[in-house]
Enzyme design. Structure first.
Site, PDB file in Angstrom:
ATOM      1  N   TYR A   1      29.555  32.178  34.143  1.00 46.48           N
ATOM      2  CA  TYR A   1      30.190  32.108  35.460  1.00 46.48           C
ATOM      3  C   TYR A   1      31.371  31.139  35.449  1.00 46.48           C
ATOM      4  O   TYR A   1      32.350  31.332  36.167  1.00 46.48           O
ATOM      5  CB  TYR A   1      29.181  31.645  36.524  1.00 46.48           C
ATOM      6  CG  TYR A   1      28.326  32.735  37.095  1.00 46.48           C
ATOM      7  CD1 TYR A   1      27.444  33.431  36.292  1.00 46.48           C
ATOM      8  CD2 TYR A   1      28.393  33.059  38.450  1.00 46.48           C
ATOM      9  CE1 TYR A   1      26.638  34.431  36.827  1.00 46.48           C
ATOM     10  CE2 TYR A   1      27.597  34.047  38.989  1.00 46.48           C
ATOM     11  CZ  TYR A   1      26.717  34.731  38.178  1.00 46.48           C
ATOM     12  OH  TYR A   1      25.926  35.714  38.715  1.00 46.48           O
TER      13      TYR A   1
ATOM     14  N   ASP B   1      20.468  35.064  37.425  1.00 51.52           N
ATOM     15  CA  ASP B   1      20.998  35.944  38.461  1.00 51.52           C
ATOM     16  C   ASP B   1      20.282  37.293  38.396  1.00 51.52           C
ATOM     17  O   ASP B   1      19.807  37.820  39.404  1.00 51.52           O
ATOM     18  CB  ASP B   1      22.508  36.130  38.257  1.00 51.52           C
ATOM     19  CG  ASP B   1      23.102  37.079  39.276  1.00 51.52           C
ATOM     20  OD1 ASP B   1      22.798  36.927  40.475  1.00 51.52           O
ATOM     21  OD2 ASP B   1      23.861  37.997  38.874  1.00 51.52           O
TER      22      ASP B   1
ATOM     23  N   ASP C   1      16.974  38.906  41.035  1.00 55.73           N
ATOM     24  CA  ASP C   1      17.024  40.156  41.815  1.00 55.73           C
ATOM     25  C   ASP C   1      15.785  40.986  41.511  1.00 55.73           C
ATOM     26  O   ASP C   1      15.161  41.560  42.405  1.00 55.73           O
ATOM     27  CB  ASP C   1      18.281  40.974  41.478  1.00 55.73           C
ATOM     28  CG  ASP C   1      19.379  40.799  42.527  1.00 55.73           C
ATOM     29  OD1 ASP C   1      19.478  39.690  43.079  1.00 55.73           O
ATOM     30  OD2 ASP C   1      20.129  41.769  42.782  1.00 55.73           O
TER      31      ASP C   1
ATOM     32  N   ASP D   1      15.051  39.700  27.514  1.00 54.47           N
ATOM     33  CA  ASP D   1      14.709  41.133  27.637  1.00 54.47           C
ATOM     34  C   ASP D   1      13.194  41.285  27.802  1.00 54.47           C
ATOM     35  O   ASP D   1      12.705  42.068  28.613  1.00 54.47           O
ATOM     36  CB  ASP D   1      15.246  41.952  26.455  1.00 54.47           C
ATOM     37  CG  ASP D   1      15.002  41.314  25.091  1.00 54.47           C
ATOM     38  OD1 ASP D   1      14.550  40.148  25.029  1.00 54.47           O
ATOM     39  OD2 ASP D   1      15.272  41.981  24.072  1.00 54.47           O
TER      40      ASP D   1
ATOM     41  N   LYS E   1      17.901  33.851  24.944  1.00 56.60           N
ATOM     42  CA  LYS E   1      18.160  34.945  23.995  1.00 56.60           C
ATOM     43  C   LYS E   1      18.507  34.275  22.669  1.00 56.60           C
ATOM     44  O   LYS E   1      19.572  34.492  22.079  1.00 56.60           O
ATOM     45  CB  LYS E   1      19.304  35.821  24.545  1.00 56.60           C
ATOM     46  CG  LYS E   1      19.568  37.105  23.790  1.00 56.60           C
ATOM     47  CD  LYS E   1      18.491  38.149  23.949  1.00 56.60           C
ATOM     48  CE  LYS E   1      18.761  39.333  23.026  1.00 56.60           C
ATOM     49  NZ  LYS E   1      17.639  40.289  22.987  1.00 56.60           N
TER      50      LYS E   1
END
Ligand code: IPM
Ligand code: MN
Length: 353
Positions: free
Chosen positions: A142, A243, A247, A219, A187
């Site tokens: 970001y 982020d 959701d 993942d 990751k």
């Protein structure tokens, strides 16, 4: 207690749900003898229209001078459909996070008994799921170095050791207050920045022997969240992963419109719903005010005003139990309530307690 609150209602349904959030905040303050003052400030598309800046200096000052910020939502379709727009409402949100140093975003993912049937997951999988995602909020892609050329573009995911350390400390503190299980999501099999996260976390975990720390690739975490969401207690992760995962988290509970969040860091903390500005619902008195109202509960709790927060949670649960609900969560055949009516019911409940 004296509380100075900066009120940033923003766009879309923001002003409508904020009105109910403020009404609840005031009702609780009155009940417990707190002095709350509000200062409204512009942000988002609204601020671009008025002054050409989604997070104007005056808004920044209002935030800095406040004890807490109550934020609703920003975003407007006229910007979404225009990739050439020079300024976007979302930049206001990012500027606020950066300028207030809000590096820790706390997003609880919890189920409400009466809404479990709204979850896309099977009842027996999601029932009882209750975890917190701690999302790093001022680093990663970001805010990393960017290039946006015609034939090449990139975003850099950069983290420093102090940035990783401070967010992990927040996560460990939450884990200690809960079920003492922290999952560090990264990751590290591919990304250098993730390997730094993992290294720092492995060094720090010995300081928290009372907390069980485990590591999970992002993942795999996305998968685990739908297979077995009860596995998680506290998860901590970098900005972009957080982020995406939050959701997913909000929707598996069936209660996207009910989830609040807190962002804390170096300056004034911000309390806001997880959902967006829902422009289609604007002005229709149908938006669910509960996430905003629960954000007020988180605000009180941040200042250690636990009974105040608990009363709001009790009132929200009572409204759900009484089927005083906005259309998207109303049971079939029951009367429909609007944003204002749900808010007013909760205010009454608090006053009568
Ligand atoms: C969120 C939102 C923001 C984000 C957008 C609106 C910039 O999706 O708070 O999760 O990506 O952080
Ligand atoms: Mn998001």
């Amino acid at each position: 207690m004296n509380l100075k609150i900066a009120v940033l209602a923003g766009d879309g349904i923001g002003p409508e749900i904020m009105e109910q959030g403020v009404a609840v905040m005031s009702a609780v303050a009155e009940k417990f003898g707190h002095q709350v003052s509000y200062r409204e400030a512009l942000c988002g598309a609204h601020a671009i229209d008025e002054v050409g800046d989604p997070f104007p200096e005056e808004t920044f000052q209002a935030c800095k001078e406040a004890d807490a910020v109550l934020f609703a939502s920003v975003g407007d379709p006229k910007f979404d459909n225009d990739p050439t727009a020079k300024v976007r409402p979302e930049q206001g949100l990012l500027a606020m996070r950066k300028k207030l140093g809000l590096f820790a975003n706390i997003r609880p993912v919890e189920t409400f008994e009466c809404l479990i049937h709204k979850s896309p997951l099977k009842d027996e999988i999601v029932r009882g799921a209750d975890f917190i995602c701690i999302r790093e909020l001022t680093g990663g892609m970001y805010f990393g170095e960017k290039k946006e050329g015609t034939d090449e573009a990139y975003d850099t995911c950069a983290y420093t050791r102090p940035e990783v350390e401070r967010i992990l400390r927040v996560a460990y503190q939450y884990a200690r207050q809960r079920r003492r299980h922290l999952t560090v999501v990264d990751k590290a099999n591919v990304l250098a920045s993730s390997r730094l996260w993992r290294k720092v976390a492995q060094e720090m975990m010995v300081e928290y022997p009372d907390v069980e720390t485990d590591f999970m690739y992002v993942d795999n975490a996305a998968m685990r969240m739908i297979q077995d969401p009860r596995f998680f207690d506290v998860m901590v992760t970098e900005n972009t992963f957080g982020d995406i995962l939050t959701d997913e988290g909000s929707v598996i509970t069936g209660s996207m419109g009910l989830l609040p969040s807190a962002s804390t860091g170096e300056s004034t903390p911000v309390f806001e719903p997880i959902h967006g500005s829902w422009p289609q619902g604007k002005g229709l008195n149908i938006a669910n005010p509960l996430a905003q109202i629960l954000s007020v509960a988180m605000l009180y709790e941040y200042f250690d005003l636990k009974a105040e927060g608990a009363l709001i949670r009790e009132a929200v649960n009572a409204s759900l139990a009484a089927n005083v609900r906005t259309p998207e969560i109303q049971v079939e055949g029951a009367p429909q309530y609007g944003t204002r009516e749900v808010g007013a019911w909760i205010v009454d409940y608090i006053r009568q307690k």
